[in-house]
Design a protein around this motif. Structure first.
Motif, PDB file in Angstrom:
ATOM      1  N   GLN A  27      40.164  53.535  30.531  1.00 20.08           N
ATOM      2  CA  GLN A  27      40.580  52.851  28.902  1.00 20.08           C
ATOM      3  C   GLN A  27      39.876  54.407  28.230  1.00 20.08           C
ATOM      4  OE1 GLN A  27      43.017  50.919  28.682  1.00 20.08           O
ATOM      5  NE2 GLN A  27      42.918  51.241  30.974  1.00 20.08           N
ATOM      6  N   GLU A  80      43.257  64.127  29.615  1.00 19.21           N
ATOM      7  CA  GLU A  80      45.047  63.718  28.788  1.00 19.21           C
ATOM      8  C   GLU A  80      45.761  62.393  30.066  1.00 19.21           C
ATOM      9  OE1 GLU A  80      47.626  65.662  26.147  1.00 19.21           O
ATOM     10  OE2 GLU A  80      45.619  67.174  24.788  1.00 19.21           O
ATOM     11  N   GLU A  81      45.515  63.626  30.789  1.00 12.00           N
ATOM     12  CA  GLU A  81      46.330  62.659  32.131  1.00 12.00           C
ATOM     13  C   GLU A  81      45.662  61.579  32.873  1.00 12.00           C
ATOM     14  OE1 GLU A  81      46.403  65.844  35.286  1.00 12.00           O
ATOM     15  OE2 GLU A  81      47.689  66.490  34.974  1.00 12.00           O
ATOM     16  N   ASP A  82      44.672  61.393  32.704  1.00 13.55           N
ATOM     17  CA  ASP A  82      44.111  59.797  32.853  1.00 13.55           C
ATOM     18  C   ASP A  82      44.113  58.359  32.153  1.00 13.55           C
ATOM     19  OD1 ASP A  82      42.945  60.932  35.383  1.00 13.55           O
ATOM     20  OD2 ASP A  82      40.854  62.372  34.967  1.00 13.55           O
ATOM     21  N   ALA A  91      46.339  59.315  29.702  1.00 11.17           N
ATOM     22  CA  ALA A  91      47.793  58.651  29.609  1.00 11.17           C
ATOM     23  C   ALA A  91      48.334  57.717  31.241  1.00 11.17           C
ATOM     24  CB  ALA A  91      48.161  59.209  30.027  1.00 11.17           C
ATOM     25  N   SER A  92      47.578  57.822  31.922  1.00 16.33           N
ATOM     26  CA  SER A  92      48.056  56.951  33.554  1.00 16.33           C
ATOM     27  C   SER A  92      47.347  55.827  33.184  1.00 16.33           C
ATOM     28  CB  SER A  92      47.991  58.299  34.828  1.00 16.33           C
ATOM     29  OG  SER A  92      46.270  58.199  34.386  1.00 16.33           O
ATOM     30  N   GLY A  93      45.642  55.463  32.665  1.00 11.09           N
ATOM     31  CA  GLY A  93      45.309  54.201  32.701  1.00 11.09           C
ATOM     32  C   GLY A  93      43.905  53.810  33.662  1.00 11.09           C
ATOM     33  N   LYS A  94      44.410  55.301  34.327  1.00  3.32           N
ATOM     34  CA  LYS A  94      42.462  55.128  34.793  1.00  3.32           C
ATOM     35  C   LYS A  94      41.288  54.700  34.750  1.00  3.32           C
ATOM     36  CE  LYS A  94      40.894  59.045  38.462  1.00  3.32           C
ATOM     37  NZ  LYS A  94      40.999  60.117  38.624  1.00  3.32           N
TER      38      LYS A  94
END
Length: 749
Positions: free
Chosen positions: A22, A13-15, A17-20
């Motif tokens: 798509q 989820e963090e990845d 949300a951060s756009g790391k």
């Protein structure tokens, strides 16, 4: 998606949300060198489940880099396991061997960068040069070879010019690294072995640490989930990708705890040993912890998925009690399968005062299972009962048939023993009895009190069957090897007797044989002419009795009923409660015993009863769910009250929530102590009974499954349960099962 996030889902989820990344792209990369086991099931659920939950993709990749141990039948077994568990891989099956040319090119690139070299030390020297955890290693003298020499040797290795072990390709990293995995790890070794996909094209094969990270990169994997034993290997994973300076995005590795289960081995080497030495009957032997073994034993995919969900995803290794897996299958089958009667060790009973024959209408399901179906039980003067359901000299607390004690035949009449017939050796071979005509189940006016009901089959109507009683394969909680095998893991009963409907009507493939356990019609050996049933699991955990007593006495727990002579006789107060519960409140014998023998549990039940006059429903939840909570807590520490339990039962009876949702609400009550009405309101769990809301869901399910609709209309009426289950699943268990059953049946006509 799971409401409670595990640490892997938090990372995903963090990845996102951060756009790391798509899109989430995971993979399940097993080696095709054995049948997948329950540990693979956990990995399948994690990789495919996370991809599904976040609308991503998951690849199925065969890590086929060791042709010595690989076989196409293992590939098929892995594909079958993923499909059976309900998952689909993205865009065809991948193989690491698909990437052999690209992997070779990456290796050449490392050589040209001075980051890899051909080493000619032998295996023993490589091990010696590696050093220890307290001493640094020594780099091989061959690390001084020029780039040109390394390229030449590596190409000749590929072309098959050298013997196995003569050379290896190693990364040049750090022979003094604290992480010993970084001490110039092997990247390629020579293997003159035919590969099941690439044939004899290659004489060198990449090592896991080199192939895995690059295969992930080639496939566009974002999150590479591995078990904890690969934690130190992550440094190599990152080194290869970073050193090659590959174009982003690149994958990242994360580790979770592997699955270990008591009384079980999951080492592929040990499982292969079991198969090769004939200790089991193949990879799909029902005692094996393979997915094929569980399937043949009769485990459902839902029970495996629920088990994986219950144990969660942890960061630290631990061992799960196999009883938790056994609970998962019991819990799943309890509300699904029909109850029937099977006698494993027959003892003939002749009812001397009965003439003729009759058919007794008997439900397949108890009252608390939302299914309606019944069968006809043939009954005549000659029947068979279980041999240990009669005792001429019974111990205290024995509730079944004795010369002085009558007993009820399940669904039928009360019988009384009149004469015991023995052979020349003194063995009981027949019981002559009489029945009480006014004692028929549901119409009993006899006034005779009995404390037990036993199963039976009609002598003429019964069908012979082979029953395979499977138990745990190992006798030790932490088995080390073949010396710990359980010699009693399989007992075959060749002449068991089952009631005829089991064979002639086949209402299901799985059954609860009353008082015996859950059973499955063996998918390989079963035929109507020679029925074969595998024992899936017992009705309760009998192994806990076999364990050594702990040094410290455990906290007293409410005793469950055991109608097998193992419980102490009731005292006067307990007997009075038991009589009240069975005579006045019409509770079943087992539930009445559970409540009567525990004063605090009985008090809780009667407080709830003072709020809601629903004795049977309240007794069931108190004797099961509430009693289970009391195994861990004192009654004063319970978060919920008898009044709240009464409120929960009332909501079920009024149709506000379903029985399935009630379990979910109860679990919340045990944690928060909130009123059930409040929980239902907050979570939006009100049962859906309006046909107008349910019919569109039914139509959607039918539209998605046209093949099964056609099969149902062609005569496969068992698929009714499939459609009902899909509708209930689509509503998160909120739909009223009875309404769904009726509407689905109408729609399929």
């Amino acid at each position: 998606m799971n409401e409670s996030k595990d640490f892997l889902r938090t990372i995903v989820e963090e990845d996102l949300a951060s756009g790391k990344f798509q899109e989430v792209h995971t993979r399940f990369p097993p080696e095709p060198n054995g049948f997948p086991h329950i540990g693979h099931a956990k990995s399948i659920v994690i990789n495919f489940g996370i991809a599904r939950d976040y609308h991503g993709r998951c690849n199925l990749r065969m890590d086929d880099t060791n042709p010595i141990t690989e076989d196409t039948r293992y590939v098929e077994a892995l594909k079958d396991a993923v499909h059976w568990l309900g998952f689909e891989w993205d865009d065809g099956i991948r193989h690491t061997s698909d990437y052999f040319p690209r992997l070779y090119d990456y290796a050449v690139q490392l050589i040209k960068m001075g980051k890899a070299y051909v080493d000619s030390l032998n295996e023993e020297e490589i091990r010696e040069y590696r050093g220890t955890v307290t001493e640094p290693g020594r780099r091989s003298k061959y690390a001084q070879r020029s780039v040109e020499e390394n390229l030449d040797l590596f190409e000749r290795m590929k072309n098959g010019e050298f013997k196995e072990g003569e050379h290896v390709l190693r990364a040049k990293i750090d022979m003094g690294a604290a992480n010993m995995q970084l001490r110039d790890p092997l990247l390629y070794r020579i293997r003159h072995v035919h590969h099941h996909r690439t044939g004899d094209t290659w004489s060198i094969y990449p090592m896991y640490d080199f192939a895995h990270c690059l295969s992930d990169y080639i496939e566009g994997i974002t999150h590479s989930f591995c078990t904890l034993e690969f934690e130190n290997n992550r440094a190599i994973y990152d080194w290869v990708l970073d050193t090659l300076e590959l174009e982003p995005p690149r994958p990242y590795q994360y580790e979770f705890a592997r699955l270990a289960i008591t009384y079980t081995v999951m080492s592929k080497r040990k499982l292969l040993e079991l198969v090769n030495e004939g200790k089991v009957n193949g990879w799909d032997d029902p005692r094996m912890p393979t997915i094929a073994g569980y399937r043949r034993r009769g485990y459902t995919k839902e029970s495996i998925l629920n088990f994986c969900d219950q144990i969660g995803i942890a960061k630290a290794n631990s061992t799960v009690d196999v009883a938790q897996l056994e609970f998962a299958i019991r819990d799943d089958l309890n509300t699904k399968v029909p109850r029937v009667m099977c006698v494993l060790d027959p003892l003939k009973v002749t009812i001397e005062n009965y003439e003729g024959s009759e058919e007794i209408d008997a439900s397949y399901y108890p009252h608390d299972v939302p299914k309606e179906a019944s069968r006809k039980l043939p009954f005549s003067k000659e029947i068979y009962i279980e041999r240990d359901d009669f005792d001429e000299n019974p111990p205290k607390g024995y509730f079944r048939l004795t010369p002085e004690q009558p007993v009820r035949l399940k669904h039928a009449y009360i019988i009384t023993c009149k004469e015991v017939v023995k052979d020349a050796d003194g063995n009981v071979v027949e019981i002559k009895a009489e029945y009480h005509p006014d004692s028929k189940s549901g119409q009993d006016t006899s006034g005779i009190k009995v404390k037990s009901a036993i199963h039976w089959v009609d002598a003429k109507g019964a069908k012979k069957a082979e029953v395979r009683l499977y138990d745990r394969l190992f006798k030790e909680e932490a088995p080390k090897g073949m010396e710990d095998l359980n010699p009693d893991s399989l007992k075959v009963i060749e002449h068991a007797l089952v009631e005829p409907a089991v064979i002639t009507e086949r209402p299901d493939e799985r059954f609860q044989f009353e008082r015996q356990g859950y059973f499955y019609a063996d998918p390989v050996d079963y035929s109507d002419e020679h029925p074969v049933f595998n024992k899936i699991v017992a009705l309760k955990d009998s192994w806990s009795k076999k364990r050594k007593a702990p040094e410290k006495a455990p906290k007293p727990q409410p005793k469950k009923v055991q109608i097998d002579g193992e419980v102490a006789p009731m005292n006067e107060a307990e007997q009075a409660r038991f009589d009240k519960y069975t005579d006045e409140l019409k509770l079943g014998t087992e539930v009445a015993n559970t409540l009567a023998r525990d004063e605090k549990l009985s008090h809780f039940y009667e407080e709830a009863l003072s709020v809601l006059q629903s004795p049977v429903s309240l007794a069931n939840i108190v004797a099961n769910e509430v009693a289970r909570e009391l195994k861990e807590k004192e009654i004063d520490a319970l978060k919920f009250t008898p009044k709240q339990i009464a409120g929960l039962v009332k909501m079920v009876e009024e149709g506000t929530i379903s029985s399935k949702i009630a379990k979910q609400v109860f679990e919340e009550m045990t944690v928060s102590g909130k009123d059930p009405e409040k929980i239902v309101e907050e979570k939006g769990l009100v049962q859906i009974s309006d046909p107008a809301q349910i019919l569109p869901i039914i139509e959607e399910v039918m539209a998605k499954n046209p093949d099964n609709v056609a099969k149902f209309k062609a005569g496969n009426t068992k698929l009714l349960g499939f459609f009902v289950g899909q509708v209930l699943k689509s509503t998160g268990g909120k739909a009223n099962p009875k309404v769904v059953n009726e509407l689905v049946a109408k729609k399929l006509k």
